[in-house]
Design an enzyme around this catalytic site. Structure first.
Site, PDB file in Angstrom:
ATOM      1  N   GLU A  47     141.088 -90.957  53.175  1.00  0.00           N
ATOM      2  CA  GLU A  47     141.505 -89.568  53.389  1.00  0.00           C
ATOM      3  C   GLU A  47     142.324 -89.481  54.670  1.00  0.00           C
ATOM      4  O   GLU A  47     141.822 -89.764  55.757  1.00  0.00           O
ATOM      5  CB  GLU A  47     140.263 -88.669  53.491  1.00  0.00           C
ATOM      6  CG  GLU A  47     140.605 -87.221  53.837  1.00  0.00           C
ATOM      7  CD  GLU A  47     139.364 -86.372  54.124  1.00  0.00           C
ATOM      8  OE1 GLU A  47     138.264 -86.717  53.655  1.00  0.00           O
ATOM      9  OE2 GLU A  47     139.510 -85.355  54.826  1.00  0.00           O
ATOM     10  N   ARG A  51     146.715 -83.424  59.942  1.00  0.00           N
ATOM     11  CA  ARG A  51     146.559 -82.810  61.263  1.00  0.00           C
ATOM     12  C   ARG A  51     147.504 -83.401  62.280  1.00  0.00           C
ATOM     13  O   ARG A  51     147.423 -83.084  63.458  1.00  0.00           O
ATOM     14  CB  ARG A  51     145.134 -83.027  61.756  1.00  0.00           C
ATOM     15  CG  ARG A  51     144.158 -82.153  61.061  1.00  0.00           C
ATOM     16  CD  ARG A  51     142.870 -82.148  61.850  1.00  0.00           C
ATOM     17  NE  ARG A  51     141.777 -82.494  60.985  1.00  0.00           N
ATOM     18  CZ  ARG A  51     140.595 -82.883  61.409  1.00  0.00           C
ATOM     19  NH1 ARG A  51     140.367 -83.015  62.693  1.00  0.00           N
ATOM     20  NH2 ARG A  51     139.654 -83.159  60.544  1.00  0.00           N
ATOM     21  N   LYS A 134     132.368 -80.953  49.062  1.00  0.00           N
ATOM     22  CA  LYS A 134     132.162 -81.554  50.382  1.00  0.00           C
ATOM     23  C   LYS A 134     131.215 -80.648  51.163  1.00  0.00           C
ATOM     24  O   LYS A 134     131.340 -79.423  51.094  1.00  0.00           O
ATOM     25  CB  LYS A 134     133.525 -81.654  51.060  1.00  0.00           C
ATOM     26  CG  LYS A 134     133.508 -81.884  52.545  1.00  0.00           C
ATOM     27  CD  LYS A 134     134.887 -82.262  53.018  1.00  0.00           C
ATOM     28  CE  LYS A 134     135.186 -81.707  54.383  1.00  0.00           C
ATOM     29  NZ  LYS A 134     136.459 -82.218  54.908  1.00  0.00           N
TER      30      LYS A 134
HETATM   31  O1  LIG Z   1     140.047 -82.573  57.803  1.00  0.00           O
HETATM   32  C1  LIG Z   1     139.238 -82.026  57.057  1.00  0.00           C
HETATM   33  O2  LIG Z   1     139.505 -81.649  55.899  1.00  0.00           O
HETATM   34  C2  LIG Z   1     137.881 -81.791  57.560  1.00  0.00           C
HETATM   35  O3  LIG Z   1     137.154 -81.049  56.969  1.00  0.00           O
HETATM   36  C3  LIG Z   1     137.376 -82.431  58.793  1.00  0.00           C
HETATM   37  C4  LIG Z   1     136.873 -83.884  58.651  1.00  0.00           C
HETATM   38  O4  LIG Z   1     136.078 -84.019  57.536  1.00  0.00           O
HETATM   39  C5  LIG Z   1     136.183 -84.277  59.889  1.00  0.00           C
HETATM   40  O5  LIG Z   1     137.078 -84.209  60.936  1.00  0.00           O
HETATM   41  C6  LIG Z   1     135.545 -85.641  59.804  1.00  0.00           C
HETATM   42  O6  LIG Z   1     135.625 -86.308  61.022  1.00  0.00           O
HETATM   43  P1  LIG Z   1     134.371 -86.886  61.828  1.00  0.00           P
HETATM   44  O7  LIG Z   1     133.463 -85.731  62.124  1.00  0.00           O
HETATM   45  O8  LIG Z   1     135.008 -87.429  63.060  1.00  0.00           O
HETATM   46  O9  LIG Z   1     133.739 -87.949  60.975  1.00  0.00           O
END
Ligand SMILES: O=C(O)C(=O)C[C@H](O)[C@H](O)COP(=O)(O)O
Length: 211
Positions: A47, A51, A134
């Site tokens: 994924e 961003r 999710k």
């Molecule tokens: O970009 C998206 O669609 C999101 O919903 C956010 C990501 O799922 C989180 O940023 C996961 O990142 P960690 O918490 O660092 O594992």
């Protein structure tokens, strides 16, 4: 694509490996070797979050790497859906869900893993036909115990929890009967990516793949 067809596809994606790496990549030249390192470690579903300015270029580069299935994360709008699909994304992930976003993915035949954080959000998606969702932001909203509690009255929903998950907590989620896989960035730490430490990333992927 109907929500049921989408859920069938996202379930198949989530069953490919226990972990979907969540990648925030600034430099598109790192995309192909990073994808190859993760795939070599046994994590084929990737994924790439929308961003960074480079995200679409990263998706396009990763989509050429054999053995991978690359999707776009942080997909928020119909424009994001169109851009992700044009770049070669084969699925989309969103932190939440709106009718406009769901309409766009269904219309574009782009499987979407839509986010839910509460029983009401999960029920609204279920009512529309989304049985694979999710759970986000997983650790901040109570972690595995919260997902277990939400799942008890909603056993027909399968989840990919994401957000704040690491080595220490991943097993708690994977042991739940309603969890297909988890998403997380810990398998591709920023420092290792920037220093092109591909063997180290393959090792992290291998550990995650064997969970
Ligand atoms: O970009 C998206 O669609 C999101 O919903 C956010 C990501 O799922 C989180 O940023 C996961 O990142 P960690 O918490 O660092 O594992």
């Amino acid at each position: 694509m109907t929500p049921a067809q989408i859920s069938q596809q996202t379930e198949a994606l989530c069953r490919r490996a226990p972990v979907i790496p969540v990648l925030v990549i600034e430099d598109a030249t790192l995309a192909a070797p990073l994808a190859a390192a993760l795939i070599a470690g046994g994590l084929p579903v990737l994924e790439v979050t929308l961003r960074t300015p480079a995200a679409l270029e990263v998706i396009a580069a990763m989509a050429t790497v054999p053995g991978g299935i690359v999707g776009a994360g942080t997909v928020l709008t119909p424009a994001d859906v169109a851009a992700a699909k044009a770049a070669g994304a084969r699925f989309a992930v969103s932190p939440g869900a709106t009718d406009r976003l769901l309409d766009a993915c269904e219309g574009a035949d782009l499987p979407l893993l839509p986010g839910a954080a509460t029983a009401t959000e999960a029920m609204a998606l279920l009512e529309r036909g989304y049985t694979v969702q999710k759970f986000f932001p997983a650790s901040a909203i109570g972690g595995a115990p919260a997902l277990k509690a939400i799942g008890a009255p909603l056993p027909q929903i399968r989840f990919c929890p994401t957000g704040g998950i690491g080595h220490d907590t991943v097993r708690d989620y994977l042991s739940l009967p309603n969890v297909l896989c988890v998403g997380g960035s810990w398998v591709a730490p920023k420092k290792l990516v920037e220093n092109a430490e591909w063997n180290a990333i393959t090792n992290l992927a291998r550990q995650a793949a064997s969970l």
